[in-house]
Motif scaffolding. Structure first.
Motif, PDB file in Angstrom:
ATOM      1  N   THR A  64      48.727  -2.017 -17.711  1.00  0.00           N
ATOM      2  CA  THR A  64      47.766  -2.361 -16.639  1.00  0.00           C
ATOM      3  C   THR A  64      46.540  -3.265 -17.339  1.00  0.00           C
ATOM      4  OG1 THR A  64      46.470  -0.324 -17.114  1.00  0.00           O
ATOM      5  CG2 THR A  64      47.933  -0.425 -15.341  1.00  0.00           C
ATOM      6  N   VAL A  65      45.911  -3.919 -16.772  1.00  0.00           N
ATOM      7  CA  VAL A  65      44.768  -4.809 -17.281  1.00  0.00           C
ATOM      8  C   VAL A  65      43.632  -4.383 -16.399  1.00  0.00           C
ATOM      9  CG1 VAL A  65      43.981  -7.004 -17.440  1.00  0.00           C
ATOM     10  CG2 VAL A  65      46.129  -6.665 -17.872  1.00  0.00           C
ATOM     11  N   SER A  66      42.505  -4.063 -16.975  1.00  0.00           N
ATOM     12  CA  SER A  66      41.133  -3.607 -16.433  1.00  0.00           C
ATOM     13  C   SER A  66      40.152  -4.670 -16.579  1.00  0.00           C
ATOM     14  CB  SER A  66      40.617  -2.369 -17.095  1.00  0.00           C
ATOM     15  OG  SER A  66      41.635  -1.325 -16.783  1.00  0.00           O
ATOM     16  N   GLU A  67      39.292  -4.580 -15.704  1.00  0.00           N
ATOM     17  CA  GLU A  67      38.093  -5.454 -15.820  1.00  0.00           C
ATOM     18  C   GLU A  67      37.134  -4.611 -15.645  1.00  0.00           C
ATOM     19  OE1 GLU A  67      37.082  -9.289 -13.489  1.00  0.00           O
ATOM     20  OE2 GLU A  67      35.996  -7.660 -12.529  1.00  0.00           O
ATOM     21  N   VAL A  68      35.857  -4.571 -16.793  1.00  0.00           N
ATOM     22  CA  VAL A  68      35.091  -3.468 -16.951  1.00  0.00           C
ATOM     23  C   VAL A  68      33.787  -4.142 -17.145  1.00  0.00           C
ATOM     24  CG1 VAL A  68      34.196  -1.424 -18.420  1.00  0.00           C
ATOM     25  CG2 VAL A  68      36.597  -1.709 -17.923  1.00  0.00           C
ATOM     26  N   TYR A  69      32.558  -3.695 -16.779  1.00  0.00           N
ATOM     27  CA  TYR A  69      31.266  -4.125 -16.981  1.00  0.00           C
ATOM     28  C   TYR A  69      30.979  -2.920 -18.031  1.00  0.00           C
ATOM     29  CZ  TYR A  69      30.898  -6.304 -12.476  1.00  0.00           C
ATOM     30  OH  TYR A  69      31.101  -7.071 -11.431  1.00  0.00           O
ATOM     31  N   VAL A  70      30.506  -3.522 -19.149  1.00  0.00           N
ATOM     32  CA  VAL A  70      29.772  -2.748 -20.342  1.00  0.00           C
ATOM     33  C   VAL A  70      28.242  -3.372 -20.566  1.00  0.00           C
ATOM     34  CG1 VAL A  70      32.077  -2.619 -21.441  1.00  0.00           C
ATOM     35  CG2 VAL A  70      30.681  -4.516 -22.069  1.00  0.00           C
ATOM     36  N   SER A  71      27.911  -2.278 -20.876  1.00  0.00           N
ATOM     37  CA  SER A  71      26.233  -2.388 -21.470  1.00  0.00           C
ATOM     38  C   SER A  71      26.276  -2.108 -22.675  1.00  0.00           C
ATOM     39  CB  SER A  71      25.465  -1.280 -20.644  1.00  0.00           C
ATOM     40  OG  SER A  71      25.649  -1.939 -18.995  1.00  0.00           O
ATOM     41  N   TYR A  72      25.478  -2.802 -23.817  1.00  0.00           N
ATOM     42  CA  TYR A  72      25.534  -2.597 -25.216  1.00  0.00           C
ATOM     43  C   TYR A  72      24.278  -1.477 -25.537  1.00  0.00           C
ATOM     44  CZ  TYR A  72      28.756  -6.447 -24.931  1.00  0.00           C
ATOM     45  OH  TYR A  72      29.615  -7.176 -24.500  1.00  0.00           O
ATOM     46  N   ASP A  73      24.201  -0.842 -26.614  1.00  0.00           N
ATOM     47  CA  ASP A  73      23.123  -0.350 -27.111  1.00  0.00           C
ATOM     48  C   ASP A  73      21.890  -0.836 -27.189  1.00  0.00           C
ATOM     49  OD1 ASP A  73      24.176  -1.468 -29.225  1.00  0.00           O
ATOM     50  OD2 ASP A  73      24.130   0.201 -30.663  1.00  0.00           O
ATOM     51  N   ARG A  74      21.863  -2.252 -27.427  1.00  0.00           N
ATOM     52  CA  ARG A  74      20.743  -2.893 -27.422  1.00  0.00           C
ATOM     53  C   ARG A  74      21.250  -4.368 -26.978  1.00  0.00           C
ATOM     54  NH1 ARG A  74      20.403  -5.824 -32.293  1.00  0.00           N
ATOM     55  NH2 ARG A  74      21.899  -5.732 -33.845  1.00  0.00           N
ATOM     56  N   ALA A  75      20.226  -5.125 -27.091  1.00  0.00           N
ATOM     57  CA  ALA A  75      20.582  -6.654 -26.684  1.00  0.00           C
ATOM     58  C   ALA A  75      20.961  -7.454 -28.051  1.00  0.00           C
ATOM     59  CB  ALA A  75      19.573  -7.614 -26.078  1.00  0.00           C
ATOM     60  N   TYR A  76      22.222  -8.296 -28.023  1.00  0.00           N
ATOM     61  CA  TYR A  76      22.729  -8.959 -29.021  1.00  0.00           C
ATOM     62  C   TYR A  76      22.814 -10.247 -28.755  1.00  0.00           C
ATOM     63  CZ  TYR A  76      24.362  -4.282 -30.839  1.00  0.00           C
ATOM     64  OH  TYR A  76      24.809  -3.073 -31.220  1.00  0.00           O
ATOM     65  N   THR A  77      22.746 -11.177 -29.757  1.00  0.00           N
ATOM     66  CA  THR A  77      23.053 -12.638 -29.712  1.00  0.00           C
ATOM     67  C   THR A  77      24.305 -12.758 -29.125  1.00  0.00           C
ATOM     68  OG1 THR A  77      23.993 -13.147 -31.819  1.00  0.00           O
ATOM     69  CG2 THR A  77      21.531 -13.181 -31.515  1.00  0.00           C
ATOM     70  N   PRO A  78      24.521 -13.840 -28.325  1.00  0.00           N
ATOM     71  CA  PRO A  78      25.929 -14.180 -27.840  1.00  0.00           C
ATOM     72  C   PRO A  78      26.835 -14.192 -28.969  1.00  0.00           C
ATOM     73  CG  PRO A  78      24.422 -15.628 -26.537  1.00  0.00           C
ATOM     74  CD  PRO A  78      23.749 -14.824 -27.663  1.00  0.00           C
ATOM     75  N   LYS A  79      26.459 -15.005 -30.135  1.00  0.00           N
ATOM     76  CA  LYS A  79      27.352 -14.928 -31.181  1.00  0.00           C
ATOM     77  C   LYS A  79      27.943 -13.639 -31.843  1.00  0.00           C
ATOM     78  CE  LYS A  79      27.432 -17.116 -36.034  1.00  0.00           C
ATOM     79  NZ  LYS A  79      26.947 -17.880 -36.841  1.00  0.00           N
ATOM     80  N   ASP A  80      26.859 -12.845 -31.709  1.00  0.00           N
ATOM     81  CA  ASP A  80      27.118 -11.166 -32.295  1.00  0.00           C
ATOM     82  C   ASP A  80      28.156 -10.646 -31.374  1.00  0.00           C
ATOM     83  OD1 ASP A  80      25.382 -11.351 -34.427  1.00  0.00           O
ATOM     84  OD2 ASP A  80      23.750 -10.480 -33.544  1.00  0.00           O
TER      85      ASP A  80
END
Length: 193
Positions: A50-66
């Motif tokens: 199965t393949v899932s699509e998930v909305y994840v929120s990070y513990d803080r904001a990161y640069t796109p590169k990170d």
């Protein structure tokens, strides 16, 4: 568009069913909720294949590169990024952002020599010059772009949430990491990844 009249287009969002529920992402200033645990329970029960699509929120904001550096350790795709445009949530503002590095839409924008961050800032500036069009096209009266642009100019472009997709078991590993604050399953399909 008909002469000088603009009609609202039909827009397809990632996870249309999730769009109707409250909160795709959890802002870094907000408390974590039980969604990560619920998502891990759901992902654990899903079978291989199965393949899932998930909305994840990070513990803080990161640069796109990170974000991309961290995400490349997993067999998954980053489809969309929610950009931090305020220190704390005010009212009922929904996130704004740009396509992730694996989005099919992003391939259409590769004709430019500008980075995705520069393209995003340029797009915000252009849309801010045409607020009526922006509201009509997006269907969102809450854009408040002047303040969001000011925040980005002062603090840079940082990502606090992403839409990711991949094999359910791989997404489960990703969600288990300490960097993930909350997560919400959008869609699950049988698929040969």
């Amino acid at each position: 568009m008909f002469f000088d009249k603009l009609k609202q287009p039909t827009i397809s969002y990632y996870g249309d069913s999730t769009r109707e529920t409250e909160g795709f992402f959890t802002h870094p200033s907000a408390q974590a909720d039980a969604s990560k645990k619920q998502t891990l329970t759901t992902l654990d029960k899903l079978p291989e294949g199965t393949v899932s699509e998930v909305y994840v929120s990070y513990d803080r904001a990161y640069t796109p590169k990170d974000i991309y550096s961290f995400a490349k350790k997993y067999d998954m795709k980053v489809l969309w990024n929610a950009i931090k445009t305020e220190d704390s949530l005010s009212g009922n503002q929904r996130p704004i952002g740009f396509p992730g590095k694996d989005s099919e839409f992003l391939k259409e924008l590769q004709h430019t020599s500008k980075t995705e961050v520069d393209q995003f800032k340029d797009a915000l500036a252009y849309v801010n010059q045409h607020p009526t069009w922006a509201t009509t096209i997006s269907g969102r009266p809450d854009l408040d772009l002047s303040n969001r642009i000011r925040y980005i100019d002062q603090n840079g472009v940082t990502v606090y949430g992403s839409v990711v997709t991949g094999p359910s078991k791989e997404i489960e590993k990703f969600v288990k990491t300490k960097r993930i604050k909350t997560a919400k399953v959008s869609e699950v399909e049988l698929w040969n990844w």
